[in-house]
Design a protein around this motif. Structure first.
Motif, mmCIF file in Angstrom:
data_model
loop_
_atom_site.group_PDB
_atom_site.id
_atom_site.type_symbol
_atom_site.label_atom_id
_atom_site.label_comp_id
_atom_site.label_asym_id
_atom_site.label_seq_id
_atom_site.Cartn_x
_atom_site.Cartn_y
_atom_site.Cartn_z
ATOM 1 N N SER A 114 0.815 -1.233 0.000
ATOM 2 C CA SER A 114 0.000 0.000 0.000
ATOM 3 C C SER A 114 0.840 1.271 0.000
ATOM 4 O O SER A 114 0.591 2.196 0.752
ATOM 5 N N LEU A 115 1.839 1.289 -0.830
ATOM 6 C CA LEU A 115 2.698 2.464 -0.894
ATOM 7 C C LEU A 115 2.483 3.256 -2.171
ATOM 8 O O LEU A 115 3.136 4.260 -2.406
ATOM 9 N N GLY A 116 1.573 2.795 -3.021
ATOM 10 C CA GLY A 116 1.316 3.506 -4.267
ATOM 11 C C GLY A 116 2.422 3.307 -5.294
ATOM 12 O O GLY A 116 2.531 4.079 -6.247
ATOM 13 N N LEU A 117 3.249 2.279 -5.131
ATOM 14 C CA LEU A 117 4.280 1.989 -6.122
ATOM 15 C C LEU A 117 3.604 1.753 -7.462
ATOM 16 O O LEU A 117 2.627 1.029 -7.532
ATOM 17 N N TRP A 118 4.127 2.335 -8.508
ATOM 18 C CA TRP A 118 3.492 2.075 -9.795
ATOM 19 C C TRP A 118 4.503 1.895 -10.902
ATOM 20 O O TRP A 118 5.583 2.473 -10.876
ATOM 21 N N GLY A 119 4.125 1.082 -11.867
ATOM 22 C CA GLY A 119 4.996 0.793 -13.001
ATOM 23 C C GLY A 119 5.141 -0.710 -13.146
ATOM 24 O O GLY A 119 4.635 -1.470 -12.321
#
Ligand SMILES: *[C@@H]1O[C@H](CO)[C@@H](O)[C@H](O)[C@H]1NC(C)=O
Ligand SMILES: *[C@@H]1O[C@H](CO)[C@@H](O)[C@H](O)[C@H]1NC(C)=O
Ligand SMILES: *[C@@H]1O[C@H](CO)[C@@H](O)[C@H](O)[C@H]1NC(C)=O
Ligand SMILES: *[C@@H]1O[C@H](CO)[C@@H](O)[C@H](O)[C@H]1NC(C)=O
Ligand SMILES: *[C@@H]1O[C@H](CO)[C@@H](O)[C@H](O)[C@H]1NC(C)=O
Ligand SMILES: *[C@@H]1O[C@H](CO)[C@@H](O)[C@H](O)[C@H]1NC(C)=O
Ligand SMILES: *[C@@H]1O[C@H](CO)[C@@H](O)[C@H](O)[C@H]1NC(C)=O
Length: 784
Positions: A114-119
């Motif tokens: 839930s850290l908003g890591l994206w890609g």
């Protein structure tokens, strides 16, 4: 004496040695790596206490942050953020992030949830060759699961739930010899499962729920340690999977399983949870499942199980919940289920002789049982339509489109004589005494007002009747905008030149001011960037008994048209661009979130419509119609004891949850219209569109683009479009519990905004103007 001294000296040394070895000193480069991680994660609140002087290895672990060290190296890093906090900035690079993380080469446990890591997840994460547990759930990781993970020979647990991974489960997964947990719930994975899964002898948990898998489940009977198998909500089937008998939890609901249950199921002696609901299983239901020694939850609802139940059937002592609804069962409900208050049993929609839950005539079960034996027919279940109110508020619209404010019926009235000044007077309240001190002590409210300072709205205040009369030219017909069941709406212009909207609500007699104060208090808090905010109120009293005759509620005036008009080209053929559509959706979602959680008590079931979303001059979306408690009460709709019978037995929190999801559904309708770029006409239409949208998500990019408004088709990015569609489909799910929370929605929308590359065609044409002129499609630049 000397002896004693020597002893204590030795003791001291021992203690010192223990102390030194206890406080492991970290290599400074690893500490720097942690600080870099903190920076790349944009300083999440869970890491707020990290700074250059902190002793990481000896900091107190807690549920959101844990660092563990062994011999000066970090071996465990566990960071859990808050879903719904702002996303990582646009310049976040998953590649540099992972490059930083692999600077902790001794990591065995890595949790980044839930850290908003994206890609796309970079394969180089496999450079952490000692990794045993990897948990990156609840982020926005997309594309395929990288093949490089196959080199992590020590990997025991792989958790990638709640991301956007696509493609198939790779065949190399079978080479992770010691893997014991594989959890890939809630992704966009498809295809059928690789046979190599049957090599994973150590597998205990296999969770693949909520993906787009199909086909037969490979033979898992060699997985002798498998305890949890969760395949919910895919398209597996039709054969029941081959499994070992150590299962503790088996969830196959909402798939396409059809063939009968094999006899082995009754030998699953450790089985606690069995959920076969919503498939098309045929054949006899083995009654002895009720008496499996460990079983606590048994759900076979919505299938075509046949067979006869007996009153004398015994049940497991631990059994708590049984759902046999909507099958073809005959006979009598077992007494052990009916007579034990600790067991909840549902069985409607069968042909049982037990009378108190709806049963069908026995002939139906017999005939259908025969039919399914020979020719299993796909029963298409159409659940009762949710009431979809997409009322086109035609009348008022015109240019102003200030409709909003929940009035459906509109008619012009001669309003001049409705206010008889001679019999009534208005007592202008003094704002400082008019508000209960409670309001000021409500910290939540205060912090909200402080934020609202930036809203650019004047402070909430009371208005005198004279002031309102002047603003509306004595409530002249030229100021009249519309009328609903509760009263009239006027447009007014205050002394300072600003326009406002005034609602006049006629009150039943015998209402004193005190009756309204708590409502007014609530209304005064309805101020938010994404709401058409309340500016103030005024009362009008009967002279004779000082009861309130009218309440005036004064709102912002938002002049720039409805979201619908900006999407369907009602604005002189102009349609807003994709990025502005996402921004509008985010605005509406934030408005809903504020209504639900920004004020106490929350305002739910707002019957949101796209025509009630207005855009201001900067195209900021504002919700103009919400479930004002004052109106509802005056209509006798809220208040304790006045709620409908059905909801009475629900607990308050369950009811709020349900009401929340009603708004989520309405939001889904708004999103649908944003995607399609045209007005929706009937509930039926919505069901069909939702199906089509869902189908196109799993197909290719071209299929998805063919669904959306031609005006934005070529500018929306691949990932952005997919995300918008996915969230729209989920908002429109039939079962309220399956719909996402508003926080979840917001996160996804923000993600969609972020992956809409600002340098693509969209912004080039939107630099000067936010709209696409539909009659000039050649303006769009197509970039592949
Ligand atoms: C680091 O944080 C601690 C508390 O967590 C604080 O006492 C200390 O002053 C901080 N040091 C620096 C350099 O900011
Ligand atoms: C957990 O610990 C971290 C630092 O180790 C701290 O910043 C955070 O506030 C703590 N969280 C909770 C919920 O205690
Ligand atoms: C991202 O941009 C912000 C400012 O907008 C900057 O402070 C930060 O260093 C940037 N991060 C990266 C990884 O470039
Ligand atoms: C991943 O971490 C989250 C948060 O701690 C936890 O709820 C979840 O069960 C973990 N998933 C796996 C597969 O371990
Ligand atoms: C699975 O999804 C991928 C990517 O989304 C797509 O290219 C592929 O065609 C899909 N495969 C099947 C069998 O649907
Ligand atoms: C099964 O499907 C029905 C109708 O499609 C739905 O109402 C019900 O909630 C579903 N049950 C589960 C467990 O999903
Ligand atoms: C239960 O009752 C049925 C007939 O009503 C009988 O055939 C069966 O033997 C009984 N079973 C047990 C375990 O008593």
């Amino acid at each position: 004496m000397a002896k004693a001294f020597r002893y204590s000296a030795i003791l001291l040394c021992v203690v010192l040695v223990l102390l030194i070895s206890g406080s492991e000193q970290l290599q400074s480069s690893q500490g720097e790596t942690l600080l870099r991680i903190q920076r790349l994660l944009n300083y999440p609140s869970s890491l707020s206490s990290w700074n250059s002087s902190i002793d990481f290895c000896n900091s107190e672990p807690n549920a959101s942050v844990t660092v563990a060290c062994y011999e000066k190296s970090i071996t465990q890093l566990h960071i859990v953020g808050n879903k719904g906090t702002p996303l990582l900035p646009r310049n976040f690079s998953i590649d540099s992030f992972v490059t930083t993380v692999v600077g902790l080469p001794s990591l065995k446990v890595l949790t980044l949830v839930s850290l908003g890591l994206w890609g796309p997840l970079p394969g180089k994460i496999a450079r952490l060759s000692s990794l045993e547990i990897l948990n990156m759930s609840s982020n926005f990781l997309y594309d395929a699961i990288p093949q490089e993970l196959s080199s992590l020979s020590g990997l025991q647990s792989l958790g990638l739930d709640d991301n956007m991974f696509a493609g198939e489960v790779p065949n190399w997964i079978g080479s992770l010899q010691v893997l014991s947990v594989l959890s890939l719930r809630k992704n966009m994975l498809n295809g059928s499962l690789p046979d190599s899964l049957s090599n994973l002898e150590n597998l205990r948990v296999l969770a693949l729920a909520h993906n787009y898998f199909k086909g037969e489940v490979p033979d898992l009977s060699s997985l002798t340690n498998l305890q949890v198998l969760d395949l919910e909500d895919n398209a597996f089937g039709p054969q029941f999977p081959q499994l070992g008998n150590k299962l503790v939890s088996l969830v196959l609901s909402r798939n396409k399983f059809r063939d009968g249950l094999p006899a082995e199921v009754t030998s699953y002696y450790q089985l606690q949870r069995l959920d076969l609901s919503n498939n098309t299983f045929v054949g006899p239901f083995p009654q002895s499942l009720l008496s499996l020694p460990s079983v606590t939850y048994l759900n076979i609802a919505d299938n075509k199980f046949t067979g006869m139940l007996f009153e004398n059937q015994s049940c497991s002592a631990d059994l708590e919940f049984v759902d046999l609804s909507s099958n073809l069962m005959t006979g009598h409900m077992p007494n052990c289920l009916l007579q034990d208050s600790k067991k909840k049993a549902l069985y409607a929609g069968n042909c049982l002789a037990t009378g108190d839950q709806d049963q069908r005539p026995i002939s139906i079960c017999r005939n259908e049982a025969l039919a399914v034996g020979i020719l299993p027919q796909q029963k298409k279940r159409k659940p009762s339509k949710a009431i979809i109110a997409i009322s086109v508020i035609g009348g008022i619209v015109g240019g102003i489109a200030l409709v909003g404010l929940i009035f459906l019926a509109v008619r012009k009235v001669k309003s001049g004589k409705t206010i008889r000044k001679s019999t009534i007077r208005l007592i202008a309240e003094n704002a400082s005494t008019g508000y209960p001190t409670k309001l000021l002590s409500d910290a939540r409210y205060i912090s909200q007002t402080m934020k609202l300072g930036a809203l650019g709205l004047p402070a909430y205040r009371t208005f005198s009747l004279e002031e309102l009369e002047e603003a509306t030219n004595n409530f002249d017909t030229s100021a009249f905008m519309g009328e609903g069941s509760q009263g009239q709406i006027y447009r007014g212009r205050l002394k300072d030149g600003s326009f406002v909207v005034i609602r006049c609500l006629k009150m039943k007699r015998s209402h004193g001011t005190h009756n309204f104060m708590h409502h007014i208090e609530l209304i005064s808090k309805l101020r938010h960037r994404h709401l058409v905010s309340a500016l103030g109120h005024g009362f009008e009293y009967y002279l004779d008994d000082s009861s309130v005759s009218r309440i005036f509620l004064v709102f912002e005036y938002v002049p720039n048209g409805t979201l619908r008009s900006w999407i369907s080209g009602g604005h002189a053929g102009q349609k807003i661009h994709w990025t502005h559509r996402i921004a509008a959706a985010i605005g509406v979602a934030k408005g809903i979130q504020f209504l639900h959680t920004g004020i106490v008590p929350g305002v739910y079931s707002n019957n949101l419509k796209i025509t009630d979303v207005l855009l201001d001059q900067n195209l900021v979306a504002k919700i103009s119609s919400y479930n004002l408690p004052l109106l509802a009460e005056n209509r006798g709709m809220v208040g304790h004891g006045a709620s409908s019978g059905a909801s009475k037995d629900l607990s308050l929190s369950a009811r709020i949850n349900q009401d929340e999801k009603v708004d989520v559904y309405d939001f889904g309708l708004i999103l649908l219209e944003i995607l399609l770029g045209r007005s929706l006409t009937s509930g039926n239409d919505v069901d069909v569109l939702q199906d089509q949208l869902q189908a196109s998500i799993t197909r290719d990019d071209a299929a998805r683009r063919s669904m959306v408004d031609p005006a934005v088709r070529r500018v929306c990015s691949y990932q952005s479009l997919k995300t918008m569609m996915e969230i729209c489909v989920r908002c429109l799910l039939k079962n309220p519990a399956d719909r996402p929370s508003i926080e979840d929605i917001l996160w996804n929308l923000q993600f969609a905004a972020q992956v809409q590359d600002p340098w693509r065609g969209d912004s080039q044409s939107s630099e000067g103007s936010p709209v696409a002129a539909t009659h000039q499609p050649q303006l769009h630049i197509t970039i592949h």
